[in-house]
Design a protein around this motif. Structure first.
Motif, mmCIF file in Angstrom:
data_model
loop_
_atom_site.group_PDB
_atom_site.id
_atom_site.type_symbol
_atom_site.label_atom_id
_atom_site.label_comp_id
_atom_site.label_asym_id
_atom_site.label_seq_id
_atom_site.Cartn_x
_atom_site.Cartn_y
_atom_site.Cartn_z
ATOM 1 N N GLY A 455 0.784 -1.226 0.000
ATOM 2 C CA GLY A 455 0.000 0.000 0.000
ATOM 3 C C GLY A 455 0.812 1.270 0.000
ATOM 4 N N ASP A 456 2.118 1.174 0.202
ATOM 5 C CA ASP A 456 3.007 2.323 0.088
ATOM 6 C C ASP A 456 3.675 2.280 -1.286
ATOM 7 O OD1 ASP A 456 2.333 2.939 2.673
ATOM 8 O OD2 ASP A 456 4.210 2.212 3.545
ATOM 9 N N ILE A 457 4.446 3.314 -1.599
ATOM 10 C CA ILE A 457 5.203 3.320 -2.842
ATOM 11 C C ILE A 457 6.641 3.708 -2.520
ATOM 12 C CG2 ILE A 457 4.583 5.716 -3.461
ATOM 13 C CD1 ILE A 457 4.417 4.576 -6.424
ATOM 14 N N VAL A 458 7.579 2.919 -3.011
ATOM 15 C CA VAL A 458 8.999 3.167 -2.803
ATOM 16 C C VAL A 458 9.557 3.756 -4.084
ATOM 17 C CG1 VAL A 458 11.232 2.127 -2.294
ATOM 18 C CG2 VAL A 458 9.181 1.309 -1.119
ATOM 19 N N VAL A 459 10.046 4.991 -3.990
ATOM 20 C CA VAL A 459 10.488 5.751 -5.162
ATOM 21 C C VAL A 459 12.013 5.721 -5.249
ATOM 22 C CG1 VAL A 459 10.434 8.002 -6.304
ATOM 23 C CG2 VAL A 459 8.464 7.239 -4.954
ATOM 24 N N VAL A 460 12.508 5.496 -6.460
ATOM 25 C CA VAL A 460 13.946 5.602 -6.696
ATOM 26 C C VAL A 460 14.262 7.077 -6.942
ATOM 27 C CG1 VAL A 460 15.894 4.872 -8.124
ATOM 28 C CG2 VAL A 460 13.981 3.301 -7.729
ATOM 29 N N GLU A 461 14.854 7.723 -5.927
ATOM 30 C CA GLU A 461 15.267 9.128 -6.074
ATOM 31 C C GLU A 461 16.694 9.129 -6.630
ATOM 32 O OE1 GLU A 461 14.057 12.596 -3.572
ATOM 33 O OE2 GLU A 461 13.958 11.010 -2.075
ATOM 34 N N SER A 462 16.801 9.203 -7.930
ATOM 35 C CA SER A 462 18.102 8.986 -8.565
ATOM 36 C C SER A 462 19.134 10.022 -8.151
ATOM 37 C CB SER A 462 17.948 8.979 -10.088
ATOM 38 O OG SER A 462 19.123 8.537 -10.709
ATOM 39 N N ALA A 463 18.748 11.297 -8.135
ATOM 40 C CA ALA A 463 19.724 12.349 -7.831
ATOM 41 C C ALA A 463 19.950 12.527 -6.335
ATOM 42 C CB ALA A 463 19.304 13.673 -8.461
ATOM 43 N N ARG A 464 19.191 11.802 -5.484
ATOM 44 C CA ARG A 464 19.489 11.758 -4.044
ATOM 45 C C ARG A 464 20.140 10.434 -3.663
ATOM 46 N NH1 ARG A 464 14.386 14.911 -2.399
ATOM 47 N NH2 ARG A 464 15.215 16.980 -1.897
ATOM 48 N N HIS A 465 20.337 9.572 -4.642
ATOM 49 C CA HIS A 465 21.083 8.320 -4.448
ATOM 50 C C HIS A 465 20.444 7.444 -3.372
ATOM 51 C CE1 HIS A 465 23.987 10.728 -6.653
ATOM 52 N NE2 HIS A 465 24.027 11.584 -5.653
ATOM 53 N N ARG A 466 19.104 7.286 -3.433
ATOM 54 C CA ARG A 466 18.440 6.516 -2.384
ATOM 55 C C ARG A 466 17.062 6.054 -2.838
ATOM 56 N NH1 ARG A 466 16.941 11.600 1.684
ATOM 57 N NH2 ARG A 466 14.938 12.144 0.699
ATOM 58 N N LEU A 467 16.492 5.123 -2.062
ATOM 59 C CA LEU A 467 15.087 4.764 -2.176
ATOM 60 C C LEU A 467 14.320 5.503 -1.089
ATOM 61 C CD1 LEU A 467 15.148 0.875 -2.711
ATOM 62 C CD2 LEU A 467 15.524 2.710 -4.369
#
Length: 606
Positions: A455-467
């Motif tokens: 029910g959550d969403i895990v986003v690949v934050e490319s320019a923050r180098h993290r999920l």
């Protein structure tokens, strides 16, 4: 050596200043005595990224005589952000000085019309060649050798280190991650693009469980594999018995790789490691067919579909038969719906399959659009987006909503679609039932993919180098609407007949080889289609008369040119041949007294 026109190179000016110089402001006078190659690029452009890779060998081989200078010239508003340029230079391992020119001042001074464009300046400060598009590295290398010999003899060549100063390295578990998938054990497998590896993270999305790949660019299979900027990942459905569990889009290796999770071993499934060019096979045994920058993968309609960003198409890989083929798209860049063989895409970069398996959703990045392919018929349709030159952040009805260079798409539990709206730093939502677009989250630095988890969403934050894990909101975020067009000024052309000339000169020691038919190709179309009364279509001649329709005052001319040149020496039994190609999207405005001729330089001097 043939004589060349003597055109003094304009100064290099950009409001964003210089990168990779240790803080020094460079002038052309500082580069006198060197062969200078200006690379006009923008980091959204896949062709520009191809050229960065093409230039690496030249840069290394001629390090004491050649200075490559990147001139970053933005298309999208986000690309004019200096921080984003800094990130892009690091992301793509640019090892030469870069001028940040957000207002396109130097672009205009050099009369550049397309990304990418390469301009060669001799050691005395004169422009001696211009090349648009890809495939010119061999020609520039030959020209550099001639310039080295000429100016060494004249005493005007200066050898020694160039002005490049490497930035301080940044530590971290992830470096510009691309996309991620959730593994059956609850862990995440992440394409750690900047480290040329895959990383398995624990359920918290932070703790590193293991790495697959040693962090060095390469195309190596087995227990000690290597990748080159991997991006898309797709889990293999249960029961196929293929011997691998994950398919990887190994982007800069132009390959698909298979990963067996039990031991981390890797096998090349498709691609040769070489980039696909016009005229290359478009189907056949998978490991014998060239690919071009595969950016994402998804199991759809019984096969692995590939977002083939480098040629603006979708391809498919049959994992049982071990074959690949073009599935949709013509290689022309733009937004055209319809039957798969007739549709146009522009750097498709994200794929996701609807819960019922009836639609393949596509993030078509260069048209800032969300599109879909129907199962069975493979008809292509557009849900959101209008074309190459319009973008922004606007919610509401899909027909007027805007994205900005989205790279990822994720199906949500309710059947709607989350779009990683990369250059808007946002997560957006499209609801097929209502036809509405909304914003789920903002302040995400260049999100490039996402995974739904409980029910959550895990986003690949490319320019923050993290999920980053987010709770899916019940209500949309309120965002002020903005709309943009690309910053390039339209070319003013006169009503009636317009002469189109694509300028091409074969590199020294080469010629156009007509033994097996025409070695050149020119394809012209327009947006809107009614802009051209005549002159659209394909032919082998690089010049053509276009007739502009009465009553249409503006639009875009789409011009695609290709030329193949081969060694011009009868003593060479197997002459080497090279393909030069470029696509131009030229905004035009029809005005009395405008130009009656449109020259576009593929290679040479106008």
């Amino acid at each position: 050596m043939a004589s060349r026109a003597r055109v003094r190179a304009p100064e290099l000016v950009g409001a964003g200043g210089w990168l990779n110089t240790g803080g020094k402001e460079l002038k052309l006078a500082d580069l006198r005595g060197k062969c200078v190659v200006l690379d006009f690029w923008t980091f959204c452009c896949i062709n520009c990224l191809h050229v960065l890779d093409e230039l690496r060998e030249l840069e290394e081989k001629h390090r004491d005589t050649v200075v490559i200078v990147g001139v970053h010239s933005p298309k999208f508003v986000h690309e004019a952000d200096h921080t984003a340029v800094v990130d892009a230079v690091a992301r793509y391992e640019v090892h030469h000085p870069v001028l940040d020119d957000p207002e396109l001042v130097t672009w205009k001074q050099y009369a550049v019309r397309a990304w990418p464009t390469l301009v060669v300046i001799d050691p005395e400060g004169y422009v001696v060649a211009q090349h648009a598009g890809e495939g010119h590295a061999h020609a520039i290398a030959k020209l550099v050798e001639e310039l080295e010999a000429e100016h060494a003899a004249k005493g005007t060549l200066r050898r020694g280190d160039g002005p490049y100063v490497a930035p301080e390295p940044q530590a971290g578990d992830l470096r510009f991650p691309g996309k991620a998938v959730r593994l059956p054990n609850g862990h995440y497998l992440v394409a750690d693009s900047g480290h040329h590896a895959l990383v398995e993270l624990a359920e918290d999305g932070e703790r590193v469980v293991r790495r697959i790949g040693d962090g060095v660019r390469g195309l190596v299979d087995g227990a000690e594999p290597r990748f080159s900027e991997p991006q898309g990942l797709a889990l293999v459905p249960e029961g196929l018995g293929l011997g691998y569990d994950v398919v990887v889009a190994d982007t800069v290796n132009h390959a698909l790789r298979g990963v067996r999770l039990a031991d981390g071993s890797v096998t090349t499934l498709a691609g040769t490691g070489r980039q696909w060019w016009q005229g290359s096979p478009t189907s056949g045994a998978a490991t014998g067919v060239d690919l071009s920058s595969p950016w994402d993968v998804a199991f759809f309609d019984g096969e692995v579909w590939i977002a083939m960003a480098g040629v603006h198409q979708l391809w498919s890989f049959d994992p049982v038969a071990g074959t690949v083929q073009v599935a949709a798209g013509t290689t022309n860049e733009g937004l055209v719906d319809g039957p798969a063989p007739e549709a146009w895409f522009a750097q498709p970069s994200g794929l996701a399959v609807s819960a019922d398996g009836e639609r393949l959703w596509v993030a078509d990045s260069e048209t800032s659009s969300l599109r879909w392919v129907a199962r069975g018929t493979h008809e292509v349709r557009t849900a959101v987006g209008t074309g190459l030159f319009d973008f922004g952040h606007r919610d509401g009805a899909a027909e007027q909503a805007l994205f900005q260079h989205p790279l990822g798409v994720t199906v949500l539990p309710d059947g709607s679609v989350a779009v990683s709206d990369t250059y808007n730093h946002a997560l957006r939502r499209y609801d097929p039932a209502s036809g509405e677009v909304s914003t789920l989250a903002t302040d995400l630095r260049e999100p490039s993919g996402a995974v739904v988890v409980d029910g959550d969403i895990v986003v690949v934050e490319s320019a923050r180098h993290r999920l980053t894990r987010l709770r899916l909101p019940e209500e949309a975020v309120r965002v002020e609407a903005v709309a943009h067009r690309t910053r390039r000024a339209a070319t003013e052309v006169a009503p009636g007949t317009l002469r189109l000339d694509v300028v091409f000169s074969a590199p020294a020691g080469q010629k156009l080889d007509e033994r097996y038919g025409p070695s050149t190709r020119l394809l012209v179309s327009s947006t809107p289609p009614g802009l051209l009364a005549s002159g659209a279509g394909a032919d082998s001649a690089l010049s053509r008369e276009l007739v502009l329709a009465e009553g249409v005052t503006e639009g875009v001319l789409h011009v695609s040119a290709m030329a193949a040149s081969c060694d011009d020496d009868p003593a060479i039994e197997y002459p080497a041949c090279h393909v030069h190609q470029q696509d131009w999207g030229v905004p035009v405005k029809v005005v009395p007294g405008g130009a009656t001729r449109l020259p576009l330089v593929l290679a040479g001097m106008e």
